[in-house]
Design an enzyme around this catalytic site. Structure first.
Site, PDB file in Angstrom:
ATOM      1  N   GLU A 252       0.866  -4.699  -8.827  1.00  0.00           N
ATOM      2  CA  GLU A 252       0.321  -5.477  -7.703  1.00  0.00           C
ATOM      3  C   GLU A 252       0.430  -6.982  -7.950  1.00  0.00           C
ATOM      4  OE1 GLU A 252      -2.843  -2.038  -6.279  1.00  0.00           O
ATOM      5  OE2 GLU A 252      -3.616  -3.960  -6.948  1.00  0.00           O
TER       6      GLU A 252
ATOM      7  N   TYR B  97       0.819  -1.215   0.000  1.00  0.00           N
ATOM      8  CA  TYR B  97       0.000   0.000   0.000  1.00  0.00           C
ATOM      9  C   TYR B  97       0.857   1.271   0.000  1.00  0.00           C
ATOM     10  CZ  TYR B  97      -4.559  -2.292   0.581  1.00  0.00           C
ATOM     11  OH  TYR B  97      -5.718  -3.004   0.377  1.00  0.00           O
TER      12      TYR B  97
HETATM   13  P1  ADP Z   1     -10.180   0.842  -2.767  1.00  0.00           P
HETATM   14  O1  ADP Z   1      -9.759  -0.358  -1.945  1.00  0.00           O
HETATM   15  O2  ADP Z   1     -11.661   0.850  -3.016  1.00  0.00           O
HETATM   16  O3  ADP Z   1      -9.371   0.993  -4.032  1.00  0.00           O
HETATM   17  P2  ADP Z   1      -8.594   3.042  -1.681  1.00  0.00           P
HETATM   18  O4  ADP Z   1      -7.547   2.659  -2.668  1.00  0.00           O
HETATM   19  O5  ADP Z   1      -9.040   4.469  -1.655  1.00  0.00           O
HETATM   20  O6  ADP Z   1      -9.923   2.143  -1.864  1.00  0.00           O
HETATM   21  O7  ADP Z   1      -8.120   2.694  -0.210  1.00  0.00           O
HETATM   22  C1  ADP Z   1      -7.434   1.485   0.032  1.00  0.00           C
HETATM   23  C2  ADP Z   1      -7.996   0.848   1.280  1.00  0.00           C
HETATM   24  O8  ADP Z   1      -7.712   1.688   2.392  1.00  0.00           O
HETATM   25  C3  ADP Z   1      -9.516   0.672   1.307  1.00  0.00           C
HETATM   26  O9  ADP Z   1      -9.982  -0.472   0.631  1.00  0.00           O
HETATM   27  C4  ADP Z   1      -9.772   0.586   2.798  1.00  0.00           C
HETATM   28  O10 ADP Z   1      -9.438  -0.708   3.310  1.00  0.00           O
HETATM   29  C5  ADP Z   1      -8.763   1.610   3.350  1.00  0.00           C
HETATM   30  N1  ADP Z   1      -9.368   2.934   3.501  1.00  0.00           N
HETATM   31  C6  ADP Z   1      -9.663   3.820   2.524  1.00  0.00           C
HETATM   32  N2  ADP Z   1     -10.211   4.939   3.025  1.00  0.00           N
HETATM   33  C7  ADP Z   1     -10.261   4.763   4.373  1.00  0.00           C
HETATM   34  C8  ADP Z   1     -10.712   5.563   5.459  1.00  0.00           C
HETATM   35  N3  ADP Z   1     -11.236   6.774   5.270  1.00  0.00           N
HETATM   36  N4  ADP Z   1     -10.606   5.044   6.712  1.00  0.00           N
HETATM   37  C9  ADP Z   1     -10.080   3.823   6.921  1.00  0.00           C
HETATM   38  N5  ADP Z   1      -9.623   3.019   5.943  1.00  0.00           N
HETATM   39  C10 ADP Z   1      -9.715   3.468   4.680  1.00  0.00           C
END
Ligand code: ADP
Ligand code: MG
Length: 139
Positions: A128, A51
């Site tokens: 990934e 990440y």
């Molecule tokens: P996605 O998984 O839908 O692509 P993102 O890439 O924006 O979403 O975020 C990666 C992951 O980080 C999310 O799937 C979630 O597990 C976590 N996440 C995202 N936004 C938040 C938040 N506001 N609070 C807590 N965890 C979050």
């Protein structure tokens, strides 16, 4: 339409709830093929590496602690428009906003513990997939 590959992860909340079979079955029912699949338990360092794009975001610590809190199932899905198709099947990041019938609507508890991961673009899918699998693992 193009045949694509994308990375999918069944996250620790979903493996804890014994949902691996239901989630994998859903991908197959939707016409996506499993090219590679492995159960892993990431260290905090490995989750931080995966990440890295989110480093500096306020939820980075919570996210990487969660992703290393238990086993995941990592998979490579293949099919027509697999990247977008997987994102549609997953639903919105926040399960409260996810469409009816999506995996996150069905199985996610919160925006953080949201059952599944899916790559969001061809470049991220390639990076990934390579984080977990070598070319020889993909069938
Ligand atoms: P996605 O998984 O839908 O692509 P993102 O890439 O924006 O979403 O975020 C990666 C992951 O980080 C999310 O799937 C979630 O597990 C976590 N996440 C995202 N936004 C938040 C938040 N506001 N609070 C807590 N965890 C979050
Ligand atoms: Mg994302």
């Amino acid at each position: 339409m193009a045949i694509e590959r994308t990375l999918s992860i069944v996250k620790p909340d979903a493996t804890r709830k014994n949902l691996v079979g239901k989630i994998v079955a859903r991908f197959e029912e939707e016409g996506l093929r499993i090219c590679a699949m492995r159960k892993i338990h990431m260290s905090l360092r490995e989750a931080e590496g995966f990440y890295a794009v989110h480093k500096g975001r306020p939820f980075f610590g919570e996210l990487t602690a969660f992703m290393s809190s238990g086993p995941c199932v990592v998979m490579v899905l293949e099919g027509e428009n697999a990247i977008l198709r997987n994102r549609e099947i997953m639903g919105a990041t926040n399960p409260a906003q996810a469409a009816e019938g999506t995996l996150r609507k069905l199985y996610a508890a919160s925006i953080g513990e949201n059952a599944v991961h899916g790559s969001d673009a061809p470049e991220t899918a390639a990076t990934e997939i390579a984080y977990f699998f070598s070319a020889l693992d993909l069938h």
